[in-house]
Design a protein around this motif. Structure first.
Motif, PDB file in Angstrom:
ATOM      1  N   PHE A  26       0.816  -1.220   0.000  1.00  0.00           N
ATOM      2  CA  PHE A  26       0.000   0.000   0.000  1.00  0.00           C
ATOM      3  C   PHE A  26       0.853   1.274   0.000  1.00  0.00           C
ATOM      4  O   PHE A  26       0.320   2.367  -0.079  1.00  0.00           O
ATOM      5  N   TRP A  49      -4.368   2.479  -6.055  1.00  0.00           N
ATOM      6  CA  TRP A  49      -5.002   3.621  -5.372  1.00  0.00           C
ATOM      7  C   TRP A  49      -5.903   4.414  -6.316  1.00  0.00           C
ATOM      8  O   TRP A  49      -6.955   4.907  -5.921  1.00  0.00           O
ATOM      9  N   GLN A  96      -9.190   2.837  -6.566  1.00  0.00           N
ATOM     10  CA  GLN A  96     -10.006   3.070  -5.370  1.00  0.00           C
ATOM     11  C   GLN A  96     -10.728   4.413  -5.451  1.00  0.00           C
ATOM     12  O   GLN A  96     -11.900   4.528  -5.088  1.00  0.00           O
ATOM     13  N   ALA A 130      -6.710  -0.406   2.934  1.00  0.00           N
ATOM     14  CA  ALA A 130      -7.193   0.577   1.956  1.00  0.00           C
ATOM     15  C   ALA A 130      -7.929   1.731   2.626  1.00  0.00           C
ATOM     16  O   ALA A 130      -8.051   2.814   2.051  1.00  0.00           O
ATOM     17  N   ASN A 143      -3.582   6.246   3.179  1.00  0.00           N
ATOM     18  CA  ASN A 143      -4.210   7.206   2.258  1.00  0.00           C
ATOM     19  C   ASN A 143      -3.390   8.496   2.162  1.00  0.00           C
ATOM     20  O   ASN A 143      -3.280   9.089   1.091  1.00  0.00           O
ATOM     21  N   ALA A 168      -0.682   7.744  -0.048  1.00  0.00           N
ATOM     22  CA  ALA A 168      -1.168   7.438  -1.397  1.00  0.00           C
ATOM     23  C   ALA A 168      -1.468   8.693  -2.213  1.00  0.00           C
ATOM     24  O   ALA A 168      -1.538   8.624  -3.442  1.00  0.00           O
ATOM     25  N   THR A 202       0.569   9.123  -5.223  1.00  0.00           N
ATOM     26  CA  THR A 202       0.715   7.990  -6.144  1.00  0.00           C
ATOM     27  C   THR A 202       0.568   8.382  -7.602  1.00  0.00           C
ATOM     28  O   THR A 202       1.421   8.050  -8.432  1.00  0.00           O
TER      29      THR A 202
END
Ligand SMILES: [Zn+2]
Length: 704
Positions: free
Chosen positions: A214, A249, A252, A281, A287, A290, A293
């Motif tokens: 992650f 990501w 998502q 997640a 997060n 992320a 990302t």
């Protein structure tokens, strides 16, 4: 050793011999800038050697801006004092009082903690030590760095042999890249090169899992960093493999399903599924990391959709989990819009780090706005004034810090205490990176840079040559910059009381007259901003843009920016209101009664109980809030984020709202606005969010 690495190891010696970079040292800093006080570098000191900037090497996509090599930006004014406070607090002493990074650390060859905590500590200690040029802190950091560089396994693995988890290595790589930029240590690139070759071979049978799956984008930063220096093509294979094995990501957030407060039942925590995809997640820190990302991966993919993914991600987080301190709720999982929910300190500093990289890659000024909001509010707000204690979770409406299980999604009862390691020690190890990395992001570089020097030593270097190099004021705080643009030494001084004051003064000192663009971030809130150059008005800049001033700069040229900071209102949960001025969010500072829970070595754990009422509704006209809010400014001096020395305060009319209460130390959800109150009107004082350790930030709006 690949030949490109050998080339690199001789670079600093070669550049030093050129004598190009001593020019700035002869500038009469004290005479030019009498109001700056003590210069960060005295005029008699030799300017630091200007390290080359490594632009993205083909076939990587270009970035809008590039970070200046570490060591180019020197914090000044209140920011330097803030870093000194940090060094005098837990950051400068953690290894002396917390065994997890102490002498028995696995990252020093001991049998103690051998996972993420040593690398986390280094990721902040390294930039703090070198930004402050603090020999004591450098010596501390050097021990872990030396052990890591000198104990690489013959197969290429780094770190303690007691675990083979990719994740803590991802963090140590971030520390190593910073250390290399500050010092030029020739051991770093070969160690990273050998490690990445090993990892590429291993990942087929030992793929990314758990946290590394992650957080793969953070390793991608280090892979790109090395690729830009060596050009070894296997690094692009590794980049693609990280993307392939890493969590999707963008998928998502293209169809965001986690729009409600997450519960322990939802992620099946009690069933032992805390490391399953659903839990990871929806995990706050994941997060926060992320957020970078899309932009970082876009350097490899070249995709515009990847580049813009960050904006959708922030927008979705804001829509479903946004809080008035600029954070999204995560205590420890995504927690909805109620301002009594918390945000973890690790997420604050990781979100900042993500924004710094996203801002550099995209050049989108909104990312700088949010970065400042986190740096000037959420970060100092969750640390004590002396930076000896921190919270795990902070709340915008934080009426008590005490042992309670409510209101956290999945965290424990210590989570909003101020202490050594409340709830869990990750933040204890990880918070150190926040201020130093912010300081290293104040100015960035636009356009091409140092191509002659760079390419003569590094014939394989590629990159856009469109446009000459320029400087970008990305986020604002007092500092000096020493760099080289197109072969000319340039010294820049930024003097400001920002974020507490409206004016930023930037003095530009090229060693000889030099034409280059200076870009200035104009925040979205800065309507009516003005810029002057040597007293002459420049074209009126647009909010939410970068204003560009291109001219032939001469030593002593002065740019003055004024950002009007009229108080304004933002809307939150249940139509509550928060008051903002410039990048600062304001809170009602509840009276604080600090009660020591226990001593913790050199520091202590504290509960904080409310000593005054807090249940106010504000009487302001949302259409023109500035008319009903009076601003008082005092000197920007020592401890500007503390309640005692807060340099700006707001007075506003308010009425108590008796039905708004706390239960179990937590403010009930802020009542739906507007509200009616039969209580007498009072004038209350709001202080910067960070100064109020107990606070109300999202207020009901009074009808009358
Ligand atoms: Zn943490």
């Amino acid at each position: 050793m690949p030949s490109s690495l050998k080339l690199f190891s001789t670079r600093r010696h070669f550049l030093g011999g050129l004598g190009l970079f001593g020019l700035a040292s002869s500038l009469p800093i004290g005479r030019l800038f009498p109001s700056f006080g003590t210069p960060v570098l005295a005029a008699s000191q030799t300017a630091p050697e200007a390290a080359p900037v490594f632009r993205n090497r083909a076939p990587l996509a270009g970035s809008a801006f590039y970070f200046l090599p570490l060591g180019s930006i020197h914090p000044g004014g209140w920011l330097k004092e803030q870093l000194r406070t940090q060094a005098n607090g837990l950051s400068g002493h953690l290894d002396e009082t917390w065994a997890d990074v102490g002498p028995n650390s696995g990252w020093l060859g001991g049998s103690g903690e051998s996972w993420e905590r040593g690398p986390y500590f280094l990721d902040g200690l390294v930039p703090l030590a070198w930004l402050l040029d603090d020999a004591r802190l450098k010596a501390k950091a050097q021990k872990y760095i030396d052990w890591t560089l000198d104990h690489q396994a013959s197969n290429g693995m780094i770190g303690p042999s007691s675990n083979d988890d990719w994740w803590p290595r991802i963090v140590m790589l971030k520390a190593l890249t910073q250390y290399q930029e500050f010092t030029g240590d020739s051991r770093v690139l070969p160690v990273m090169d050998k490690y990445f070759r090993y990892q590429l071979g291993e990942m087929a049978t030992r793929p990314l899992r758990d946290w590394a799956k992650f957080r793969w984008q953070d390793e991608l930063l280090s892979v790109i960093w090395l690729y830009n220096r060596t050009g070894s093509s296997y690094l692009l294979d590794l980049a693609r493999l990280l993307n392939k094995q890493g969590y999707d990501w963008q998928g998502q957030y293209a169809d965001f399903k986690y729009t409600e407060r997450i519960t322990a039942e939802y992620i099946r925590l009690e069933k032992g599924e805390g490391l399953k995809d659903l839990a990871l997640a929806t995990h706050g820190v994941n997060n926060g990391q992320a957020v970078k990302t899309g932009p970082v991966w876009s350097l490899v993919s070249g995709s515009d959709a990847d580049r813009s993914a960050v904006l959708r991600m922030i927008s979705e987080l804001n829509k479903y989990h946004g809080l008035p301190n600029g954070m999204f709720s995560c205590d420890e999982h995504l927690a909805g819009l109620d301002p009594s929910q918390g945000s973890e300190l690790c997420t604050v500093v990781e979100y900042m780090f993500s924004l710094e990289h996203a801002l550099a890659i995209l050049g989108n000024p909104a990312l700088g706005d949010r970065l400042e909001q986190l740096a000037f509010n959420a970060l100092p707000g969750t640390l004590t004034d002396d930076m000896w204690a921190h919270q795990y979770n902070q709340e915008p409406n934080q009426v008590e810090c005490s042992l309670h299980r409510k209101p956290w999604t999945t965290d424990g009862p210590e989570s909003n205490l101020y202490g050594l390691e409340p709830n869990f020690g990750c933040c204890t190890a990880n918070f150190h990176q926040g201020w130093p990395k912010f300081a290293a992001s104040l100015f960035m570089l636009s356009g091409a840079q140092n191509t002659t020097e760079h390419d003569s030593l590094h014939p394989g270097a590629q990159g856009s040559r469109a446009g000459g190099p320029g400087l970008v004021a990305a986020v604002y705080a007092p500092c000096e910059v020493r760099t080289v643009l197109g072969g000319t030494a340039v010294h820049v001084v930024e003097e400001t009381g920002y974020p507490f004051r409206e004016t930023v003064r930037i003095t530009v000192n090229p060693a000889s007259p030099l034409s280059f663009p200076l870009q200035l971030r104009i925040p979205a809130w800065a309507k009516g901003a003005t810029i002057t150059v040597n007293g002459q008005a420049a074209p009126t800049p647009e909010p939410a843009s970068f204003a560009r001033i291109e001219r032939t700069w001469k030593a002593g040229d002065r740019v003055e920016i004024k950002f009007p900071m009229a108080p304004r209102i933002s809307r939150w949960f249940h139509d509550s209101i928060a008051v903002e001025r410039g990048p600062l969010v304001f809170s009602y500072g509840i009276g604080e009664s600090w009660v020591k829970l226990c001593d913790r070595g050199m520091t202590a754990d504290w509960q904080v109980f409310p000593a005054t009422a807090w249940n106010y509704a504000l009487s302001v006209d949302p259409a023109s809030p500035a008319k009903s809010i009076a601003v008082t400014e005092t000197e920007v001096g020592e401890g500007p984020f503390t309640s005692r020395h807060a340099p700006v305060r707001l007075s506003v009319k308010a009425r108590k709202l008796n039905e708004w209460r706390a239960e179990d130390g937590v403010a009930n959800p802020v009542p739906q606005s507007p509200v009616a109150s039969d209580q007498a009107e009072e004038t209350i004082t709001l202080i910067p969010y960070a100064a109020a350790k107990l606070r109300i930030t999202a207020f009901p709006l009074s009808k009358t």
